[in-house]
Each structure stands twice: as C-alpha cells, then as structure tokens.
Design an enzyme around this catalytic site. Structure first.
Site, mmCIF file in Angstrom:
data_model
loop_
_atom_site.group_PDB
_atom_site.id
_atom_site.type_symbol
_atom_site.label_atom_id
_atom_site.label_comp_id
_atom_site.label_asym_id
_atom_site.label_seq_id
_atom_site.Cartn_x
_atom_site.Cartn_y
_atom_site.Cartn_z
ATOM 1 N N SER A 173 -26.528 74.773 -27.161
ATOM 2 C CA SER A 173 -27.371 75.120 -28.270
ATOM 3 C C SER A 173 -26.646 75.778 -29.444
ATOM 4 C CB SER A 173 -28.459 76.087 -27.784
ATOM 5 O OG SER A 173 -27.876 77.305 -27.353
ATOM 6 N N LYS A 177 -25.074 83.490 -34.741
ATOM 7 C CA LYS A 177 -26.104 82.595 -34.192
ATOM 8 C C LYS A 177 -27.471 83.237 -34.419
ATOM 9 C CE LYS A 177 -27.246 80.050 -29.927
ATOM 10 N NZ LYS A 177 -26.873 79.748 -28.533
ATOM 11 N N SER A 191 -24.094 76.689 -23.347
ATOM 12 C CA SER A 191 -24.275 76.605 -24.801
ATOM 13 C C SER A 191 -23.153 77.154 -25.659
ATOM 14 C CB SER A 191 -25.568 77.303 -25.208
ATOM 15 O OG SER A 191 -26.640 76.425 -25.029
HETATM 16 N N1 GLN Z 1 -28.192 72.890 -22.678
HETATM 17 C C1 GLN Z 1 -28.712 73.795 -21.705
HETATM 18 C C2 GLN Z 1 -30.213 73.912 -21.859
HETATM 19 O O1 GLN Z 1 -30.738 73.215 -22.645
HETATM 20 C C3 GLN Z 1 -28.052 75.150 -21.848
HETATM 21 C C4 GLN Z 1 -28.566 75.913 -22.985
HETATM 22 C C5 GLN Z 1 -27.911 77.247 -23.156
HETATM 23 O O2 GLN Z 1 -26.885 77.537 -22.554
HETATM 24 N N2 GLN Z 1 -28.521 78.077 -23.967
HETATM 25 O O3 GLN Z 1 -30.852 74.663 -21.204
#
Ligand code: GLN
Length: 493
Positions: free
Chosen positions: A159, A79, A183
C-alpha cells in the site's frame, strides 16, 4: 551546483552539516520537483511550507553551532496514514475527508525532532489495504518506471505506493511507509528502492491509522541501505502511548553497518519455491545467494513448512482486526457524515460508511465480521491464530540453523495498473513472500537486485531474528554493494 534531488538522506544530512548547501536550498529543490511531477499522483496533499520551515530551523541551528539531528535538513514524504497535526490525514479514504488531526503521530514527531521536514502527505491504498495503489479515493499512483518499449502506467506496489513512487522518482529522498503484510517491502521491490519493516514494536503505532494492530509496523523507504538505517534510527524508540511498543534501546544501526558477513549463516527456505513464481525471480534469488556467499556468509537450506498457510491466515487475521478497528468511522467522530433528511442514528452510520469506504475496504470489513461471527469464529479466526503460531515457530526453528533468511520479495515484477483489478486473489498473492515475516513480527527488508527482461526492478528480501535489524541491514548492504543497482526510472520533471 549538483542536482540536489539526486541526493539521499546521508548525502543531504552530511552536505548540510558540512556547509556544501543549505537546508533551504534542498527543500526548495524537492518542493519544485514534487510540484512538477504531479502526474504521478504520489502526494495527496503537498506541504512545501512545512519543508521550508524545518529547513530554516536547521539552517539557523547550523549558524548557531547546534546539533542538527540525525535527519537534519532532510525533507521527506509522509505516508498519509500518519496523523499530522493540522494537516489533512485521510488514509486515502473519503470517510476521513477533510480530517485534520489535533495531534502528531509519534513516528512523525520523532522525525521532526531529528531535523526532518515534510514535503507532503503521500498517497496509498485506502486504509493501507491493497498491493497496487489502486484502492485510494484520491486516484491511482503511477510508478515512475515503464516497461521497455511501452508507455503503459505501471503499479508502484501497495500500500505504500505513493512513498515508493516518490522516492524512486527522486521527488523525495526518503519516505515513511507502513507494513502490515508487505506494504513497505513489495512497493520497494516494484520501484527499485530499499525498505525495511523493523521488528513489531520498534516504531510506535500511536497516531498511525490502524489497519490490523497486531501486524502494523512503520518503517523507512529510501534509495540505500545506509539511508534506511539512519531514518529507522530516527523513527524507532519506546513510546508509552503504544502498549505494544518495545521497551528497548534503539541501536546505532548506521554506525554498526558492515557488509562483511563472515560467520553468518543465511537460510534459503525451500517452501518459497512456489508455483507461479517467475523464473526471473528464481534467477535473482540464485544471484542473491552468490552475492551473500561472496560477502563471507555460509548459505544453508532451511524449511518453513507452514509457509503456504501464511497468506490464507493473514487474510483472516488482518480483515478481522480491520473490521474492529474501522468500526470507529461512524460519522460521529471523524471526517465524513452522511445524514439524509429525517434519518436516524443507524441510517447515518449506514449512509456514512456506504459513502465513505471504498470497495476493497468494504470487502475486508465483510470478511472480517464474517470470520469473527459467532458461528465461524472457531472455524476461521481461531484456526488462523493457530496457523500464525505455527508460522512463528517455523521461523524459530529455522533461526536455530541460520542467522538470516534470504528470499524473493515478490513472485513477479510490477504489473500494469488495471491489470489485476478483477482478480483480488491474484492481487493478494503479491504478498505471499512478505506475509510470513509479518505474522511472526520479524524484521524484514527489500533491497533492489536487478532489472528484469522488461527493464523493471526486482527486489530481494532479508528476514532476521527478532530485534536483529542490524544483520538484516548488513546483509542488505552486502547485496547493495554487489548489485550496484544504479538504474533510475524515466524522469518526470
Ligand atoms: N497488500 C496487503 C494487503 O492488502 C498488505 C497491506 C499492508 O501491508 N498494509 O493487506
């Protein structure tokens, strides 16, 4: 020869060690697949030469009779939130355009030390903010899955959507993810793969671009529970460079895997039956209960009374921490610098940040600075911290009555790219089941359970006590064996 790209971490590691194929053959097969599936936009940068160099090192070790390591010969996707020495690292933001770190993150270094190689840097939501992989400055990532009878591009989740798309489409056997509020788990659920966020502190945050430091955790994404346990073992461990790193031995999760759940109690939190949850998600949850009972577990009802306050608290705490963490991108230290003619220092800050950050990141920074401002700190930030403590206490109370919690990972299956862009609140709801475990720092995993009526994957989530990744993985294995999820998406190469 078998199609090497169908193999996962364990099969590759054991096949290379046993001489069934060379690590170089594996790296070449995945490098070719990555190049051919460019349409998915899963990678921001590809690094075939890194994958080949690591493979050659593994093959040389084998020839010399040396230990190949837990990930020996396995090429993975990284990532693009993990700093890679000498390789562009952007967090999918223009503000880090062209940034090549002088250092390597601890987690990625641990993986290279264990024999893994890098196929490239995976796309993600910008600064890991998002649930659909549509906030990247490098364009959307498409899920390899399609609804039956439709060709509309679907979200791979976010994400870690580059990670989920790459692993599901078999252009990478595994990938790293990070999970701040879902995420790893949400994209895993959307694409029919496994992903585990370990206990907060298991994996070092050193060299991981910070979003919300009290929540950020790295973890593996792969197509089986076994593969996740191997890769998590390679990623985790104490690191003096991260003040919140857990000073604990890393258990041998792979060796202790067992799908026999006799003596385990699995709690079903009644507050997770929320309005807006699809019936097919509730059905899949029922099916999950039956599978765990079949594996010997006792299923009990538990209550997590503050569940409905967890998501609002997360969307105060995470932006607050983000607004502070992202203050470092000012045009001086990293990446982009926008310095109009005759401009002063303040202008440069403003221009750089206006040009470099995407809309969702700006929204989070604005929310974060607002809830931390003198007039609103008590009303929002302090209140959210109190809610966080209550959410943690709910889990402590529940774990007096059970060893594990079973819940859906997401309230819906994947959705078409573009369909929620005008509706940030609905987008935020994607993480309603994932966020509580993040606030409490607990290990939590998503395992693929079934396909819905549209032919899209659904995931089940397991949450464990602090440090008890083993029970989470074991219950995941019990589900994996019973679900027999062997569906693959359309082939892209
Ligand atoms: N979707 C959530 C956010 O937008 C979690 C993102 C994450 O875990 N990095 O904050």
């Amino acid at each position: 020869m078998t199609d090497l790209t169908n193999l996962g971490v364990k099969a590759i590691r054991d096949g290379v060690a046993g001489g069934d194929f060379t690590a170089r053959e594996v790296a070449e097969a995945f490098n070719a697949a990555v190049a051919q599936a460019a349409e998915l936009n899963a990678f921001i940068v590809t690094t075939p030469e890194h994958a080949l160099a690591a493979a050659d090192a593994t093959d040389a070790k084998r020839a010399a009779g040396e230990d190949l390591g837990a990930m020996g010969g396995v090429p993975i996707g990284m990532k693009d939130l993990f700093a890679s020495h000498g390789v562009q690292t952007t967090a999918a933001s223009d503000i880090l355009g062209g940034f090549k770190p002088e250092y390597e993150s601890t987690v990625s270094q641990n993986l290279w030390n264990a024999g893994a190689g890098m196929l490239g840097k995976l796309n993600l939501d910008q600064f890991a903010m998002g649930s659909s992989n549509e906030t990247s400055a490098f364009g959307n990532v498409a899920s390899p899955w399609r609804k039956t009878g439709s060709n509309a591009a679907m979200s791979p989740g976010g994400s870690s959507g580059g990670s989920s798309a790459a692993v599901a489409s078999r252009i990478a056997p595994a990938a790293t993810g990070t999970d701040t509020g879902g995420s790893i788990r949400q994209p895993a659920a959307f694409t029919g793969i496994c992903g585990i966020k370990p206990t907060y502190g298991r994996c070092s945050r050193w060299g991981v671009v910070a979003f919300a430091s009290s929540l950020d955790q790295a973890g593996p994404m792969a197509r089986s529970v076994e593969d996740c346990s191997i890769m998590l073992g390679a990623m985790a461990g104490f690191d003096a460079k991260d003040a919140t790193s857990l000073k604990m031995d890393v258990p041998d999760w792979e060796a202790a895997l067992s799908a026999d759940l006799k003596g385990k109690k699995v709690g079903i939190p009644k507050e997770y039956r929320m309005e807006g949850t699809d019936q097919e998600i509730l059905d899949s949850w029922e099916q999950g209960k039956a599978w765990l009972k079949d594996a010997g577990a006792e299923v009990v009802d538990v209550s997590l009374p503050h569940t409905k306050y967890a998501l609002p608290a997360y969307y105060i705490i995470a932006p607050a921490e983000a607004s502070s963490n992202l203050a470092r991108y000012d045009g001086v230290r990293y990446g982009l610098r926008d310095l109009p003619d005759g401009a002063g220092l303040q202008d440069m800050y403003a221009e750089t940040r206006a040009a470099g950050f995407g809309d969702e990141v700006k929204r989070r920074i604005l929310i974060g600075t607002y809830v931390l401002s003198a007039g609103f700190y008590d009303a929002y930030y302090n209140q959210a911290q109190k809610v966080r403590a209550l959410v943690s206490r709910d889990f402590e109370n529940a774990f007096a009555e059970c060893d594990l919690i079973l819940a859906p990972t997401t309230p819906t299956a994947s959705f078409p790219l573009g369909s929620l862009n005008d509706d940030p609140l609905t987008m935020y709801l994607n993480d309603v089941f994932a966020v509580p475990a993040s606030l409490a720092g607990l290990p939590a995993m998503s395992v693929p359970a079934s396909l819905n009526a549209d032919g899209l994957p659904l995931g089940l989530q397991l949450v464990g006590r602090p440090f008890d990744e083993q029970s989470v993985l074991n219950a995941g294995l019990a589900i994996q064996q019973r679900a027999g999820f062997d569906h693959a998406p359309k082939k892209w190469w």
